[in-house]
Design a protein around this motif. Sequence first.
Motif, PDB file in Angstrom:
ATOM      1  N   THR A 186      -5.356 -10.035   2.242  1.00 37.98           N
ATOM      2  CA  THR A 186      -5.866  -8.911   3.009  1.00 37.98           C
ATOM      3  C   THR A 186      -4.916  -7.722   2.931  1.00 37.98           C
ATOM      4  O   THR A 186      -3.777  -7.812   3.384  1.00 37.98           O
ATOM      5  N   PRO A 187      -5.342  -6.634   2.318  1.00 39.83           N
ATOM      6  CA  PRO A 187      -4.461  -5.460   2.257  1.00 39.83           C
ATOM      7  C   PRO A 187      -4.202  -4.917   3.664  1.00 39.83           C
ATOM      8  O   PRO A 187      -5.070  -4.987   4.531  1.00 39.83           O
ATOM      9  N   TRP A 188      -3.019  -4.444   3.884  1.00 37.34           N
ATOM     10  CA  TRP A 188      -2.709  -3.876   5.194  1.00 37.34           C
ATOM     11  C   TRP A 188      -3.373  -2.515   5.371  1.00 37.34           C
ATOM     12  O   TRP A 188      -3.329  -1.675   4.452  1.00 37.34           O
ATOM     13  N   PRO A 189      -3.946  -2.302   6.542  1.00 36.32           N
ATOM     14  CA  PRO A 189      -4.739  -1.075   6.758  1.00 36.32           C
ATOM     15  C   PRO A 189      -3.971   0.223   6.484  1.00 36.32           C
ATOM     16  O   PRO A 189      -4.511   1.133   5.868  1.00 36.32           O
ATOM     17  N   HIS A 190      -2.701   0.286   6.904  1.00 37.72           N
ATOM     18  CA  HIS A 190      -1.985   1.555   6.703  1.00 37.72           C
ATOM     19  C   HIS A 190      -1.700   1.834   5.228  1.00 37.72           C
ATOM     20  O   HIS A 190      -1.619   2.974   4.815  1.00 37.72           O
ATOM     21  N   VAL A 191      -1.525   0.776   4.478  1.00 35.48           N
ATOM     22  CA  VAL A 191      -1.306   0.966   3.042  1.00 35.48           C
ATOM     23  C   VAL A 191      -2.620   1.436   2.410  1.00 35.48           C
ATOM     24  O   VAL A 191      -2.655   2.368   1.602  1.00 35.48           O
ATOM     25  N   CYS A 192      -3.714   0.821   2.841  1.00 41.77           N
ATOM     26  CA  CYS A 192      -5.033   1.227   2.333  1.00 41.77           C
ATOM     27  C   CYS A 192      -5.292   2.686   2.661  1.00 41.77           C
ATOM     28  O   CYS A 192      -5.845   3.430   1.852  1.00 41.77           O
ATOM     29  N   HIS A 193      -4.884   3.069   3.841  1.00 41.67           N
ATOM     30  CA  HIS A 193      -5.106   4.447   4.267  1.00 41.67           C
ATOM     31  C   HIS A 193      -4.377   5.400   3.328  1.00 41.67           C
ATOM     32  O   HIS A 193      -4.917   6.412   2.876  1.00 41.67           O
ATOM     33  N   PHE A 194      -3.137   5.046   3.002  1.00 39.19           N
ATOM     34  CA  PHE A 194      -2.360   5.864   2.067  1.00 39.19           C
ATOM     35  C   PHE A 194      -3.081   5.934   0.711  1.00 39.19           C
ATOM     36  O   PHE A 194      -3.248   7.007   0.135  1.00 39.19           O
ATOM     37  N   LEU A 195      -3.547   4.801   0.252  1.00 43.09           N
ATOM     38  CA  LEU A 195      -4.195   4.767  -1.075  1.00 43.09           C
ATOM     39  C   LEU A 195      -5.499   5.573  -1.066  1.00 43.09           C
ATOM     40  O   LEU A 195      -5.831   6.256  -2.032  1.00 43.09           O
ATOM     41  N   SER A 196      -6.204   5.502   0.058  1.00 43.64           N
ATOM     42  CA  SER A 196      -7.483   6.211   0.133  1.00 43.64           C
ATOM     43  C   SER A 196      -7.274   7.719   0.246  1.00 43.64           C
ATOM     44  O   SER A 196      -8.166   8.490  -0.064  1.00 43.64           O
ATOM     45  N   SER A 197      -6.071   8.109   0.716  1.00 46.09           N
ATOM     46  CA  SER A 197      -5.846   9.546   0.916  1.00 46.09           C
ATOM     47  C   SER A 197      -5.482  10.250  -0.400  1.00 46.09           C
ATOM     48  O   SER A 197      -5.408  11.462  -0.457  1.00 46.09           O
ATOM     49  N   LEU A 198      -5.251   9.471  -1.469  1.00 46.01           N
ATOM     50  CA  LEU A 198      -4.849  10.102  -2.727  1.00 46.01           C
ATOM     51  C   LEU A 198      -6.079  10.682  -3.437  1.00 46.01           C
ATOM     52  O   LEU A 198      -7.149  10.074  -3.412  1.00 46.01           O
ATOM     53  N   LEU A 213      -4.094  -3.256  -5.933  1.00 44.87           N
ATOM     54  CA  LEU A 213      -4.419  -2.568  -7.185  1.00 44.87           C
ATOM     55  C   LEU A 213      -5.880  -2.118  -7.250  1.00 44.87           C
ATOM     56  O   LEU A 213      -6.203  -1.164  -7.933  1.00 44.87           O
ATOM     57  N   GLY A 214      -6.732  -2.834  -6.548  1.00 46.32           N
ATOM     58  CA  GLY A 214      -8.147  -2.450  -6.633  1.00 46.32           C
ATOM     59  C   GLY A 214      -8.659  -1.766  -5.376  1.00 46.32           C
ATOM     60  O   GLY A 214      -9.858  -1.529  -5.245  1.00 46.32           O
ATOM     61  N   VAL A 215      -7.753  -1.463  -4.446  1.00 44.27           N
ATOM     62  CA  VAL A 215      -8.201  -0.935  -3.152  1.00 44.27           C
ATOM     63  C   VAL A 215      -8.964   0.387  -3.311  1.00 44.27           C
ATOM     64  O   VAL A 215     -10.015   0.577  -2.714  1.00 44.27           O
ATOM     65  N   ASN A 216      -8.425   1.297  -4.096  1.00 47.99           N
ATOM     66  CA  ASN A 216      -9.119   2.576  -4.297  1.00 47.99           C
ATOM     67  C   ASN A 216      -9.491   2.700  -5.770  1.00 47.99           C
ATOM     68  O   ASN A 216      -8.690   3.088  -6.601  1.00 47.99           O
ATOM     69  N   PRO A 217     -10.740   2.391  -6.078  1.00 48.39           N
ATOM     70  CA  PRO A 217     -11.150   2.386  -7.488  1.00 48.39           C
ATOM     71  C   PRO A 217     -11.137   3.766  -8.130  1.00 48.39           C
ATOM     72  O   PRO A 217     -11.289   3.888  -9.342  1.00 48.39           O
ATOM     73  N   GLN A 218     -10.945   4.781  -7.310  1.00 51.09           N
ATOM     74  CA  GLN A 218     -10.921   6.128  -7.898  1.00 51.09           C
ATOM     75  C   GLN A 218      -9.547   6.502  -8.445  1.00 51.09           C
ATOM     76  O   GLN A 218      -9.353   7.590  -8.981  1.00 51.09           O
ATOM     77  N   LEU A 219      -8.600   5.592  -8.287  1.00 49.38           N
ATOM     78  CA  LEU A 219      -7.257   5.865  -8.802  1.00 49.38           C
ATOM     79  C   LEU A 219      -7.073   5.197 -10.162  1.00 49.38           C
ATOM     80  O   LEU A 219      -7.749   4.228 -10.485  1.00 49.38           O
ATOM     81  N   ILE A 220      -6.125   5.744 -10.911  1.00 38.93           N
ATOM     82  CA  ILE A 220      -5.726   5.059 -12.144  1.00 38.93           C
ATOM     83  C   ILE A 220      -4.477   4.271 -11.770  1.00 38.93           C
ATOM     84  O   ILE A 220      -3.429   4.846 -11.467  1.00 38.93           O
TER      85      ILE A 220
END
Length: 679
Positions: A384-396, A413-420
Amino acid sequence: MNAATRRTKGDKKVLKKQQKASHTLLKHEGICTTSQPTKSLVVANGGLGNGVSREDLFSAVNQFGDVESLLMPPQKPYAFVTYRFEDGARKAHAQLNGKKLQSGENSVTLYLSYVDSVKHREEALVGFPEGLTLVEDFVSLEEEALLLAAVDWSMSNEAQKALKHRRVKHYGFEFRYDNNNVDKDKPLPAGLPDECLPVLQRCLQDGLTNVLPDQLTVNQYESGQGIPPHVDTHSAFEDTILSLSLGAKAVMEFRHPDGRAIPVVLPERSLLVMKGESRYLWTHGITPRKFDLVPACEPDVGSNSGLTLSKRGTRTSFTFRKIRYEPCCCAFPSACDSQEGTSPYPPSPPSLPCCHADATLLEEEYVHRVYDAIASHFSRTRHTPWPHVCHFLSSLPPGSVLVDVGCGNGKYLGVNPQLITVGCDRSSALVQICAERGFQVFVSDALSVPLRTASCDACISIAVIHHFSTLERRLAAVRELVRLLKPGGQALIYVWAYEQEYNKQKSKYLKDHDKQHNGEKSKDTPEESQESHEEPSVFTTSHVERDVKDTSEMTEGRLSVHTNRTAFNSQDLLVPWHLKGRKTHGEEESSGRFSSRGEPNPDFDSSMSSDTTHSPDSKPSPSDNMCQIPGGSSVPVFHRYYHVFQQGELEQLCTQVTGIKVQTSYHDQGNWCVVLQKE
Ligand SMILES: O=C(O)CCC(=O)C(=O)O
Ligand SMILES: [Fe+2]
Ligand SMILES: [Zn+2]
């Protein structure tokens, strides 16, 4: 100075370098060179590990004579060439020694030395575990067909089970996967099939065993199936284990507790004989895959030098064993269930390092080796990814290039598929798990990541930097993250906090401990609570109490062994990891390694590393040991080094790096966290 002396000087220099290369080959690889010309040469710097391609090396060496074989061991900085005639080797030695070879972008200087026999060397390089023998073509095609036909899979009874990852059938005695033993007083009505007798007699005649086996386990693996790494229970069976491979080949992986791994190709109709160390100390297992990497026969140079993919078919193995009636008294007490409790616990913990070399040794033993050994189990606890880390990844912004340095099993690695996204980790076993999940990953130390400076929009380093054992190394890790960032790029860093209670709130890591003590069943998802701990569900109360007793205070400058789920009483410590899912034998119930969680479980030992590289060897390895659990079984315990950060320490570390600013810092479930921006 005339031309002649200049040449002599040049020659001397080459000779010196060549001698140095020979010495290194002997010291690190056990390769013995000779000054006497032979047909075979070892080519230092001409290996796949130097980035030299087979084609380029072949064209370089082929000019001097007929090449009989070119052996390029994977990842090694050398290769072997054997000429049909000694003359070829002499010419190559004269012409190529000290010469540069261009291969793709790589330019290397080759140093050549004669070797007596490559075949011998090849065996030395990829030698079998001690005590292991493979006899090819032990049974004929007819016998193979007969044996396969002798197994009637249609009846389902006690002695036959469709396990999640293979089906098994027992004869003579049932092997029970619940207690990893046999009921010695309850022989099965069906003895060994008659068809086995001629085979067993041949084993006796050939001296492969000196007792007639009385137990047979037939395992059938479809393509993609396997058996987890295990040691056959010592107290259940005598020394010699015979295993016939029928129907299709497979690669069996052997692992020593010191981390050595040896893949052994088991061709169809071959017999594997495990004795001594290979039977008692090394684990064996088959990774569930549809393809195996096996040596390829290359007609062009006529050697077994390349690797090729081999598709797995349905393999049926007949494993013959002799029931043991007396306790095992083997020479490997650390892996022996008959001799449990004889190994010292806790191990003598190391001291805090006082120099760079000590630090790397400490981290090698108490971080890298441990992650490789526990990779599969570790990965199961990290979903389970930690929410605050996900938040950071989603904000990019979409399209941002993100690198996860110390990506573990790749859960971000797959949390935000819009990232490379690319990930790297020091543990090849964890990288393997990520790769099998389809992520872009590579093995790398966090102190020198092979990516261009300023190539990333963002970096994350989650629960990594606390594994560096000196301030300098923690600082270097932050610097390396910053180096990767483009100006304006951001890095998110998480480290474990000394303060597990913050704002009067206990972290979940501590709370889970309270739950256990109140008799509540803990969730089996400990990673939500904190980054480092074991599956609490393996603990019974008495087990926890044992741990408490075992905890040593920091004595004589030695690191203390932390008691899981209690407050820290030191910043530098060893945190035990109790390997769950290890059985001394090769099967688990559905709650074990073969996760019955609804989620994808691609990590079933997809890692090349076994998560049962369990116990110390006879000279106990300091980082792991066995811990008994009630019921007579035992779990291996590994110790990971941590430096837990005090409040403000992470920011303080970051401010020592120029060209960045700390944007935010916060406490998140027992971790200290910062977001940095490169200026
Ligand atoms: O399939 C094999 O060859 C190995 C089976 C095995 O290790 C076992 O049943 O213990
Ligand atoms: Fe086995
Ligand atoms: Zn034993």
